[in-house]
Design an enzyme around this catalytic site. Sequence first.
Site, PDB file in Angstrom:
ATOM      1  N   LYS A   1       4.467  -6.037   2.725  1.00 30.96           N
ATOM      2  CA  LYS A   1       4.353  -5.951   4.188  1.00 30.96           C
ATOM      3  C   LYS A   1       3.807  -7.231   4.835  1.00 30.96           C
ATOM      4  CE  LYS A   1       4.731  -1.007   4.129  1.00 30.96           C
ATOM      5  NZ  LYS A   1       4.213  -0.087   3.142  1.00 30.96           N
TER       6      LYS A   1
ATOM      7  N   TYR B   1       0.820   6.374  -1.688  1.00 36.04           N
ATOM      8  CA  TYR B   1       2.181   5.905  -1.936  1.00 36.04           C
ATOM      9  C   TYR B   1       2.108   4.496  -2.493  1.00 36.04           C
ATOM     10  CZ  TYR B   1       7.065   4.607  -1.050  1.00 36.04           C
ATOM     11  OH  TYR B   1       8.364   4.180  -1.165  1.00 36.04           O
TER      12      TYR B   1
ATOM     13  N   ASP C   1      -3.949  -1.365  -4.397  1.00 34.39           N
ATOM     14  CA  ASP C   1      -2.653  -1.548  -3.750  1.00 34.39           C
ATOM     15  C   ASP C   1      -2.941  -1.891  -2.284  1.00 34.39           C
ATOM     16  OD1 ASP C   1      -0.210  -1.526  -2.577  1.00 34.39           O
ATOM     17  OD2 ASP C   1       0.423   0.424  -3.370  1.00 34.39           O
TER      18      ASP C   1
HETATM   19  C1  LIG Z   1       4.929   0.344   1.809  1.00 33.08           C
HETATM   20  C2  LIG Z   1       4.058   0.470   0.616  1.00 33.08           C
HETATM   21  C3  LIG Z   1       4.523   0.176  -0.670  1.00 33.08           C
HETATM   22  C4  LIG Z   1       5.968  -0.149  -0.953  1.00 33.08           C
HETATM   23  O1  LIG Z   1       6.347  -1.342  -0.355  1.00 33.08           O
HETATM   24  P1  LIG Z   1       7.917  -1.602  -0.097  1.00 33.08           P
HETATM   25  O2  LIG Z   1       7.952  -3.015   0.413  1.00 33.08           O
HETATM   26  O3  LIG Z   1       8.336  -0.574   0.896  1.00 33.08           O
HETATM   27  O4  LIG Z   1       8.598  -1.459  -1.392  1.00 33.08           O
HETATM   28  C5  LIG Z   1       3.624   0.206  -1.720  1.00 33.08           C
HETATM   29  N1  LIG Z   1       2.335   0.514  -1.522  1.00 33.08           N
HETATM   30  C6  LIG Z   1       1.848   0.807  -0.303  1.00 33.08           C
HETATM   31  C7  LIG Z   1       0.400   1.102  -0.140  1.00 33.08           C
HETATM   32  C8  LIG Z   1       2.702   0.807   0.807  1.00 33.08           C
HETATM   33  O5  LIG Z   1       2.220   1.143   2.003  1.00 33.08           O
END
Ligand SMILES: *Cc1c(COP(=O)(O)O)cnc(C)c1O
Length: 428
Positions: free
Chosen positions: A267, A144, A239
């Site tokens: 996060k 994701y 990411d």
């Molecule tokens: C949570 C998440 C996102 C998206 O971040 P948001 O602050 O919810 O937009 C992108 N990449 C990873 C790996 C994530 O866990």
Amino acid sequence: MNLVISEKAMERAKNFLPGGVNSPVRAFGAVGGTPPFIVKGKGSHIWDLDNNEYIDFVGSWGPLILGHSYEPVLEAVNETVKNGLSFGAPTLKEVEMAEKLVSIVPNIEMVRMVNSGTEAVMSAIRLARGATGKSKIIKFTGCYHGHSDAMLVSAGSGALTQGEPNSAGVTKGAAEDTLTAEYNNLDSVKQLFDANNGQIAAIIVEPVAANMGVVPPMDGFLQGLRDLCDKNGALLIFDEVITGFRLALGGAQEFFGVRADVVTFGKIIGGGMPVGAYATTREIMQNISPLGSVYQAGTLSGNPVAMAAGLKQLEILEKNQSYYIEINKKAQFIANNLRESAEKHNVNITVNQCGGLICPYFTNENVNSFADTQKSNLEQFKCYFNTMLERGIYLAPSQFEAMFISISHTDEDISAFCTAADEALKTL
Ligand SMILES: *Cc1c(COP(=O)(O)O)cnc(C)c1O
């Protein structure tokens, strides 16, 4: 567990918020029942509207690695708030944040702050395309990367839980340059490079996949991606929205010893405030506006209050790097305990753990890919989740999410978890 007031609040919420929530997985769709409405948190504990107390293993989905209401972070916020909330003009806190990031994260020289992980990834992809002049992106099924159109292809997290791996409203055009490979399968990546010779701008990967539960990279997988990118003139984007500042202070690059070209954060970087960032070398970042021709902007980006929270948390982590060893030990203890209880009660389980990330899958097979994650018995997960909640253990309400260990989890919290888990597995 009495959730009368939360139930009323949810009824009210549903009138004006789709599903009663502002982010789908919060609606408890995969586990049934009403989500507790949270009113406060302190350390590892949270309280809901009905005054139920829980030990929290979500931690706002990762940011609260020091626990809730951590005093130095709150103080930094309170101090900053006194001078106002936002200016939309340069402030020193943004510079301090960028300097801190460059000093603790390997292989980066410049940073652009944004407001969420989604925004960080969306912008990093535009940058990769702008810098390479190529258009295609390789992502992995079950990873994701936020909800931007190009990334809502075979996505994980809420998109998985909702059973909508591809979202309505994403046009063919927006998705057609996103190619999908299989996590932990280098051959599937090689095939995409072969079939799209000279057209791949970047590979984007969660260095530990943490939106299909927890799937760590197998030996050589991340290095293999590095090599394929080098060979084909593509950029490697890590990411690190979940792994950054969690696996190690310097994130997955430090933890696994593999270099990325572009890194995205979210996060943890905001310490609980809405913050994201992407970072890369000076050479690649020269392409971003106002220096270069790749446009990206944000009215509230680098917001001083958000910077104050995130920066303070990073400073504390930097000063206390033994925290990483502690968090890993706690997570290992929990993972081993889950395995022992499962064996005792004859439950099929595979517990994946990497640093402070844990996920029990209800299967006796190894879980190294998205396909493997789909073998977990979701009915068993649902029972396990609800028994845990009933016993005051607050977990992410989906099989396809990680359990987050923070420095605030005490030995008592962990033994309370283990006792509850033993009872939960016994009932399966
Ligand atoms: C949570 C998440 C996102 C998206 O971040 P948001 O602050 O919810 O937009 C992108 N990449 C990873 C790996 C994530 O866990």
